[in-house]
Design an enzyme around this catalytic site. Structure first.
Site, PDB file in Angstrom:
ATOM      1  N   GLU A 192       8.498  10.757 -28.310  1.00  0.00           N
ATOM      2  CA  GLU A 192       9.528  10.433 -29.058  1.00  0.00           C
ATOM      3  C   GLU A 192       9.467   9.037 -29.708  1.00  0.00           C
ATOM      4  O   GLU A 192      10.430   8.468 -29.923  1.00  0.00           O
ATOM      5  CB  GLU A 192      10.865  10.191 -27.956  1.00  0.00           C
ATOM      6  CG  GLU A 192      11.266  11.774 -27.256  1.00  0.00           C
ATOM      7  CD  GLU A 192      12.090  12.505 -28.244  1.00  0.00           C
ATOM      8  OE1 GLU A 192      12.513  12.160 -29.320  1.00  0.00           O
ATOM      9  OE2 GLU A 192      12.428  13.558 -27.538  1.00  0.00           O
TER      10      GLU A 192
ATOM     11  N   GLY B 165       0.875  -1.243  -0.139  1.00  0.00           N
ATOM     12  CA  GLY B 165      -0.031  -0.079  -0.012  1.00  0.00           C
ATOM     13  C   GLY B 165       0.866   1.277  -0.014  1.00  0.00           C
ATOM     14  O   GLY B 165       0.716   2.367  -0.403  1.00  0.00           O
TER      15      GLY B 165
HETATM   16  P1  TGC Z   1      10.751   7.908 -43.714  1.00  0.00           P
HETATM   17  O1  TGC Z   1      10.310   7.968 -45.201  1.00  0.00           O
HETATM   18  O2  TGC Z   1      10.907   6.594 -43.131  1.00  0.00           O
HETATM   19  O3  TGC Z   1      11.735   8.753 -43.383  1.00  0.00           O
HETATM   20  C1  TGC Z   1      11.791  10.115 -44.045  1.00  0.00           C
HETATM   21  C2  TGC Z   1      13.405  10.522 -43.944  1.00  0.00           C
HETATM   22  O4  TGC Z   1      13.833  10.670 -42.793  1.00  0.00           O
HETATM   23  C3  TGC Z   1      15.054   9.633 -42.685  1.00  0.00           C
HETATM   24  N1  TGC Z   1      14.817   8.960 -41.349  1.00  0.00           N
HETATM   25  C4  TGC Z   1      15.663   9.428 -40.261  1.00  0.00           C
HETATM   26  N2  TGC Z   1      16.752  10.202 -40.099  1.00  0.00           N
HETATM   27  C5  TGC Z   1      17.151  10.335 -38.902  1.00  0.00           C
HETATM   28  N3  TGC Z   1      17.009   9.754 -37.801  1.00  0.00           N
HETATM   29  C6  TGC Z   1      15.971   8.996 -37.714  1.00  0.00           C
HETATM   30  N4  TGC Z   1      15.181   8.398 -36.744  1.00  0.00           N
HETATM   31  C7  TGC Z   1      15.210   8.804 -39.024  1.00  0.00           C
HETATM   32  N5  TGC Z   1      14.023   8.141 -39.521  1.00  0.00           N
HETATM   33  C8  TGC Z   1      13.974   8.275 -40.601  1.00  0.00           C
HETATM   34  C9  TGC Z   1      14.641   8.602 -43.607  1.00  0.00           C
HETATM   35  O5  TGC Z   1      15.797   7.861 -44.098  1.00  0.00           O
HETATM   36  C10 TGC Z   1      14.107   9.271 -44.799  1.00  0.00           C
HETATM   37  O6  TGC Z   1      15.145  10.025 -45.325  1.00  0.00           O
HETATM   38  P2  TGC Z   1      15.287  10.538 -46.783  1.00  0.00           P
HETATM   39  O7  TGC Z   1      16.641  11.125 -47.018  1.00  0.00           O
HETATM   40  O8  TGC Z   1      14.990   9.176 -47.812  1.00  0.00           O
HETATM   41  O9  TGC Z   1      14.236  11.619 -47.069  1.00  0.00           O
HETATM   42  O10 TGC Z   1       9.282   8.569 -42.974  1.00  0.00           O
HETATM   43  P3  TGC Z   1       7.922   8.163 -42.644  1.00  0.00           P
HETATM   44  O11 TGC Z   1       7.151   9.336 -42.955  1.00  0.00           O
HETATM   45  O12 TGC Z   1       7.283   6.937 -43.307  1.00  0.00           O
HETATM   46  O13 TGC Z   1       7.976   7.930 -40.904  1.00  0.00           O
HETATM   47  C11 TGC Z   1       8.537   6.867 -40.422  1.00  0.00           C
HETATM   48  C12 TGC Z   1       8.196   6.928 -38.756  1.00  0.00           C
HETATM   49  C13 TGC Z   1       6.851   6.620 -38.644  1.00  0.00           C
HETATM   50  C14 TGC Z   1       9.495   5.870 -38.277  1.00  0.00           C
HETATM   51  C15 TGC Z   1       8.585   8.327 -38.358  1.00  0.00           C
HETATM   52  O14 TGC Z   1       7.592   9.185 -38.902  1.00  0.00           O
HETATM   53  C16 TGC Z   1       8.376   8.442 -36.637  1.00  0.00           C
HETATM   54  O15 TGC Z   1       9.602   8.103 -36.118  1.00  0.00           O
HETATM   55  N6  TGC Z   1       7.565   8.598 -36.144  1.00  0.00           N
HETATM   56  C17 TGC Z   1       7.413   8.747 -34.624  1.00  0.00           C
HETATM   57  C18 TGC Z   1       7.232  10.534 -34.481  1.00  0.00           C
HETATM   58  C19 TGC Z   1       7.767  10.758 -33.138  1.00  0.00           C
HETATM   59  O16 TGC Z   1       8.708  10.145 -32.587  1.00  0.00           O
HETATM   60  N7  TGC Z   1       7.501  11.856 -32.664  1.00  0.00           N
HETATM   61  C20 TGC Z   1       7.911  12.616 -31.515  1.00  0.00           C
HETATM   62  C21 TGC Z   1       7.723  13.972 -31.500  1.00  0.00           C
HETATM   63  S1  TGC Z   1       8.999  15.112 -30.447  1.00  0.00           S
HETATM   64  C22 TGC Z   1       8.742  14.467 -28.976  1.00  0.00           C
HETATM   65  O17 TGC Z   1       7.779  13.571 -28.774  1.00  0.00           O
HETATM   66  C23 TGC Z   1       9.535  15.196 -27.935  1.00  0.00           C
HETATM   67  S2  TGC Z   1       9.171  14.773 -26.340  1.00  0.00           S
HETATM   68  C24 TGC Z   1      10.369  15.513 -25.521  1.00  0.00           C
HETATM   69  C25 TGC Z   1      10.678  15.394 -24.126  1.00  0.00           C
HETATM   70  O18 TGC Z   1       9.798  16.035 -23.565  1.00  0.00           O
HETATM   71  O19 TGC Z   1      11.732  14.699 -23.733  1.00  0.00           O
HETATM   72  P1  FAD Z   2      -1.180   8.697 -32.013  1.00  0.00           P
HETATM   73  O1  FAD Z   2      -0.022   8.787 -33.364  1.00  0.00           O
HETATM   74  O2  FAD Z   2      -2.519   8.822 -32.574  1.00  0.00           O
HETATM   75  O3  FAD Z   2      -1.188   7.021 -31.835  1.00  0.00           O
HETATM   76  C1  FAD Z   2      -2.030   6.384 -30.771  1.00  0.00           C
HETATM   77  C2  FAD Z   2      -1.758   4.901 -30.924  1.00  0.00           C
HETATM   78  O4  FAD Z   2      -1.825   4.322 -32.251  1.00  0.00           O
HETATM   79  C3  FAD Z   2      -0.351   4.646 -30.466  1.00  0.00           C
HETATM   80  O5  FAD Z   2      -0.647   3.357 -29.572  1.00  0.00           O
HETATM   81  C4  FAD Z   2       0.432   4.260 -31.705  1.00  0.00           C
HETATM   82  O6  FAD Z   2       1.571   3.302 -31.160  1.00  0.00           O
HETATM   83  C5  FAD Z   2      -0.627   3.681 -32.375  1.00  0.00           C
HETATM   84  N1  FAD Z   2      -0.039   3.775 -33.721  1.00  0.00           N
HETATM   85  C6  FAD Z   2      -0.023   4.871 -34.518  1.00  0.00           C
HETATM   86  N2  FAD Z   2       0.350   4.541 -35.693  1.00  0.00           N
HETATM   87  C7  FAD Z   2       0.487   3.027 -35.898  1.00  0.00           C
HETATM   88  C8  FAD Z   2       0.980   2.438 -37.059  1.00  0.00           C
HETATM   89  N3  FAD Z   2       1.294   2.917 -37.963  1.00  0.00           N
HETATM   90  N4  FAD Z   2       0.837   0.915 -36.697  1.00  0.00           N
HETATM   91  C9  FAD Z   2       0.465   0.550 -35.161  1.00  0.00           C
HETATM   92  N5  FAD Z   2       0.048   1.413 -34.238  1.00  0.00           N
HETATM   93  C10 FAD Z   2       0.065   2.663 -34.509  1.00  0.00           C
HETATM   94  N6  FAD Z   2       5.727  16.150 -29.532  1.00  0.00           N
HETATM   95  C11 FAD Z   2       6.536  17.307 -29.802  1.00  0.00           C
HETATM   96  O7  FAD Z   2       6.610  17.555 -31.153  1.00  0.00           O
HETATM   97  N7  FAD Z   2       7.439  17.962 -29.025  1.00  0.00           N
HETATM   98  C12 FAD Z   2       7.172  17.779 -27.777  1.00  0.00           C
HETATM   99  O8  FAD Z   2       8.047  18.400 -26.824  1.00  0.00           O
HETATM  100  C13 FAD Z   2       6.466  16.826 -27.266  1.00  0.00           C
HETATM  101  N8  FAD Z   2       6.455  16.484 -25.883  1.00  0.00           N
HETATM  102  C14 FAD Z   2       5.419  15.620 -25.322  1.00  0.00           C
HETATM  103  C15 FAD Z   2       5.044  15.847 -23.963  1.00  0.00           C
HETATM  104  C16 FAD Z   2       3.987  14.996 -23.689  1.00  0.00           C
HETATM  105  C17 FAD Z   2       3.925  15.004 -22.191  1.00  0.00           C
HETATM  106  C18 FAD Z   2       3.528  14.163 -24.265  1.00  0.00           C
HETATM  107  C19 FAD Z   2       2.529  13.153 -23.826  1.00  0.00           C
HETATM  108  C20 FAD Z   2       3.707  14.177 -25.847  1.00  0.00           C
HETATM  109  C21 FAD Z   2       4.780  14.902 -26.333  1.00  0.00           C
HETATM  110  N9  FAD Z   2       4.968  15.112 -27.542  1.00  0.00           N
HETATM  111  C22 FAD Z   2       5.825  15.869 -28.135  1.00  0.00           C
HETATM  112  C23 FAD Z   2       4.081  14.343 -28.677  1.00  0.00           C
HETATM  113  C24 FAD Z   2       4.481  12.814 -28.853  1.00  0.00           C
HETATM  114  O9  FAD Z   2       5.582  12.809 -29.470  1.00  0.00           O
HETATM  115  C25 FAD Z   2       3.239  12.173 -29.340  1.00  0.00           C
HETATM  116  O10 FAD Z   2       2.340  12.172 -28.368  1.00  0.00           O
HETATM  117  C26 FAD Z   2       3.533  10.725 -30.031  1.00  0.00           C
HETATM  118  O11 FAD Z   2       4.536  10.821 -31.100  1.00  0.00           O
HETATM  119  C27 FAD Z   2       2.365   9.940 -30.430  1.00  0.00           C
HETATM  120  O12 FAD Z   2       1.637  10.806 -31.202  1.00  0.00           O
HETATM  121  P2  FAD Z   2       0.095  10.775 -30.603  1.00  0.00           P
HETATM  122  O13 FAD Z   2      -0.262  10.939 -29.161  1.00  0.00           O
HETATM  123  O14 FAD Z   2      -0.539  11.760 -31.749  1.00  0.00           O
HETATM  124  O15 FAD Z   2      -0.610   9.056 -30.922  1.00  0.00           O
END
Ligand code: TGC
Ligand code: FAD
Length: 407
Positions: free
Chosen positions: A386, A363
Site C-alpha cells: 500500500e 528469549g
Molecule cells: P501522480 O501523477 O501523482 O497521480 C496520478 C493521478 O492520481 C491522483 N492521485 C490520487 N488520487 C487518489 N488517491 C491518491 N492517493 C492519489 N495519489 C495521486 C493525482 O492527483 C493524479 O490525478 P490526475 O487527475 O491529475 O490524473 O502519479 P505518479 O505516477 O507520479 O505516482 C505517484 C505515487 C508514487 C505517489 C503513486 O504511484 C504511489 O502511491 N505509488 C505507490 C504504489 C502503491 O501503493 N501500490 C500499492 C499496491 S496495492 C497493495 O499493496 C495492496 S496490499 C493489500 C493488503 O493485503 O492489505
Molecule cells: P519497489 O518499488 O521496487 O521498491 C524497492 C525499494 O525502493 C523500496 O524501499 C522503495 O521505498 C524504494 N523506492 C522506490 N522508488 C523510490 C523513490 N522514487 N524514491 C526513493 N525510494 C524509492 N500489490 C497489489 O497490487 N495488490 C495486492 O493485493 C498486494 N498485496 C501484497 C501483499 C504482500 C505480502 C506484499 C509483500 C506486497 C503486496 N503488494 C500488492 C505489492 C506492494 O504494494 C508492493 O510490494 C509495494 O508497492 C512496493 O513495490 P515493490 O515491492 O516492487 O518495491
C-alpha cells in the site's frame, strides 16, 4: 495476592491483573466512540478472540491461509463496512471502518488484509467506478463472502511506480484482449475474481473485472514468505484473456482510479496497525509484571519502564492521529497526503513497538507462545505494501514543499 512463583505482592507490583482482551486506552479514546462504534468494535473483538486467536499462530507457522475465516469476516460486517447498505454493505461511517480494521489487526495483519482487499480494493472500486449493473451483480455477494476478490495493480517490474505498468488491453469488438502479469496479489489464488488495472491502446489505465475461469487467466501462489504467512499471496497471469466490455469499470480513466482505492485501504491500515501495536504492548506489559529477575518484576526496572512508557505514548499519539483522520474522512475532507502520513506513522510505530516488546519478552519473545514475532514479521509487509514507508514520506514531502520528487 500471591503470584504464581510464590512471591507476595510487593511495592513493585501495583496492578498485575490485566484482561488480555482489554487493550490499553490511555487517553480514553473510547469515550469518543458512539454506541454504534462500540457495538461494531465489540462484535469484531469477540469474533477475533473466538475465531482468530486460537488458530492464528498455528496457521502462520504452517504458512496456511485460514480461508474459512472469510465467511466469519462477512458475518461481522468486515467487508465494505462503510459502503452503502443498499448493496448489502455495512452503511457505517469511516470511524467504524477504522475500528473494525484495528480489532482485526489485533488478531493478525493477514486477517485484516483479507478484509482490506475485499472491502477497500475490490468492492470500493466497483461501488465508486462501476455501473449500476456491476454494483448489483457483485457487491451483495462480496459483502456476504460468497464471492472473494483480489486487486491487481503491482507488476513484477512496477511496484512503487504503477504508472509504468505494461499489462494492457486491446479492443476486440465486444471484448478486450488482456495480456500481462501482476505480482504480490493478496488472496489471488483463492479469489473468484480480480479488479485488474491495465493500459488501453492509448496508454490510459482502465479497471476491469477478470473472472476465474476466463481462458488464459491463472493465479499461481507465491511461496516462501516469512511475513503475512496466514495470508495467501499470488500472481495474476493474463495470456490473451478475453474480457467482455461489460466487465470494464466505466467511470474511471487513469492512475487516480487505483490510487483512490489505495487511499481507502491505506486509511484502514492506519487504524489497523494500532491493533497490532496494542497486542504487542499488552503482552509486554503483562510479561513485565510477571517475569522476575534480580528478585523483582522486570517492569520495576527503569529501562523496562522507559520502553513501556514510550510504547503507550506512541500508541496514544497514533490513536489520536487515526481519530482525527477518521473525523476528516467522515466529512469527506481527508486528503491522500494526510492518509499517507497516518499510514506511514502508524505502521512504523507498530513495528517499533513489536521490536521493543520482543526485547521485553527476552528469549520467550522469539517463540510462538507470544504473538510478538508474528506481528513483527507481518508488519514488515505492512510497512511496504500500500505504498512503502519511503514513498509515503515523499508524498508528505511533496505536499509540504510543492516539489514532486517522483518526476
Ligand atoms: P501522480 O501523477 O501523482 O497521480 C496520478 C493521478 O492520481 C491522483 N492521485 C490520487 N488520487 C487518489 N488517491 C491518491 N492517493 C492519489 N495519489 C495521486 C493525482 O492527483 C493524479 O490525478 P490526475 O487527475 O491529475 O490524473 O502519479 P505518479 O505516477 O507520479 O505516482 C505517484 C505515487 C508514487 C505517489 C503513486 O504511484 C504511489 O502511491 N505509488 C505507490 C504504489 C502503491 O501503493 N501500490 C500499492 C499496491 S496495492 C497493495 O499493496 C495492496 S496490499 C493489500 C493488503 O493485503 O492489505
Ligand atoms: P519497489 O518499488 O521496487 O521498491 C524497492 C525499494 O525502493 C523500496 O524501499 C522503495 O521505498 C524504494 N523506492 C522506490 N522508488 C523510490 C523513490 N522514487 N524514491 C526513493 N525510494 C524509492 N500489490 C497489489 O497490487 N495488490 C495486492 O493485493 C498486494 N498485496 C501484497 C501483499 C504482500 C505480502 C506484499 C509483500 C506486497 C503486496 N503488494 C500488492 C505489492 C506492494 O504494494 C508492493 O510490494 C509495494 O508497492 C512496493 O513495490 P515493490 O515491492 O516492487 O518495491
Amino acid at each position: 495476592m500471591h503470584l504464581e512463583n510464590g512471591l507476595k505482592e510487593t511495592k513493585f507490583i501495583r496492578k498485575a491483573q490485566i484482561d488480555p482482551f482489554q487493550p490499553h486506552d490511555y487517553y480514553n479514546v473510547d469515550d469518543l466512540l458512539s454506541d454504534d462504534h462500540k457495538m461494531a468494535r465489540d462484535a469484531v473483538r469477540d469474533w477475533v478472540k473466538q475465531e482468530v486467536s486460537p488458530i492464528i499462530e498455528d496457521a502462520s507457522e504452517k504458512g496456511e491461509c485460514p480461508i474459512h475465516l472469510f465467511k466469519g469476516l462477512a458475518e461481522i460486517g468486515a467487508f465494505g463496512p462503510s459502503l452503502p447498505a443498499e448493496y448489502g454493505c455495512g452503511g457505517m461511517d469511516e470511524i467504524a471502518y477504522g475500528i473494525i480494521m484495528q480489532e482485526l489487526e489485533r488478531g493478525d495483519s493477514g486477517v485484516r488484509s483479507m478484509a482490506s482487499v475485499q472491502g477497500s480494493l475490490v468492492m470500493y472500486p466497483i461501488y465508486r467506478f462501476g455501473s449500476e449493473e456491476q454494483k448489483k451483480k457483485w457487491l451483495p455477494k462480496m459483502a456476504s463472502g460468497e464471492v472473494i476478490g483480489c486487486f491487481g495493480l503491482t507488476e513484477p517490474d512496477h511496484g512503487s511506480n504503477p504508472s509504468g505498468m505494461i499489462t494492457n488491453i486491446k479492443d476486440d469488438g465486444d471484448a478486450y484482449i488482456l495480456n500481462g502479469a501482476k505480482m504480490w496479489i493478496t488472496n489471488s489464488p483463492v479469489a473468484d475474481m480480480a479488479v485488474v488495472w491495465a493500459k488501453d491502446e492509448e496508454g490510459v489505465i482502465r479497471g476491469l473485472i477478470v473472472e476465474r475461469g476466463m481462458k488464459g487467466f491463472t493465479t499461481p501462489t507465491i511461496h516462501g514468505k516469512w511475513s503475512l504467512r496466514a495470508s495467501i499471496t499470488g500472481e495474476l497471469v493474463f495470456e490473451d484473456v478475453r474480457v467482455p466490455k461489460s466487465n470494464v469499470l466505466p467511470n474511471v480513466h487513469g492512475l487516480k482510479g487505483p490510487l483512490s482505492c489505495l487511499s481507502k485501504a491505506r486509511y484502514g491500515i492506519a487504524w489497523g496497525a494500532i491493533g497490532a501495536a496494542v497486542d504487542c504492548y499488552d503482552s509486554a506489559l503483562r510479561y513485565s509484571q510477571e517475569r522476575i529477575q534480580f528478585g523483582k518484576p522486570i517492569g520495576g526496572f527503569q529501562l523496562t519502564q522507559k520502553k513501556l512508557a514510550e510504547m503507550i505514548t506512541e500508541i496514544t499519539k497514533a490513536q489520536l492521529l487515526a481519530w482525527r483522520l477518521g473525523t476528516l474522512a467522515n466529512e469527506g475532507k481527508a486528503t491522500p497526503a494526510q492518509i499517507s502520513m497516518a499510514k506511514r506513522n502508524n505502521v512504523h510505530m507498530a513495528l517499533e513497538i513489536a521490536r521493543e516488546a520482543r526485547q521485553i519478552h527476552g528469549g520467550m519473545g522469539i517463540t510462538n507462545e507470544y504473538p510478538i514475532m508474528r506481528h513483527m514479521m507481518n508488519l514488515e509487509t505492512v510497512l511496504t505494501y500500500e505504498g512503502t514507508h519511503d514513498i509515503h514520506l515523499l508524498i508528505t514531502g511533496m505536499d509540504v514543499t510543492g516539489f514532486n520528487a517522483f518526476k
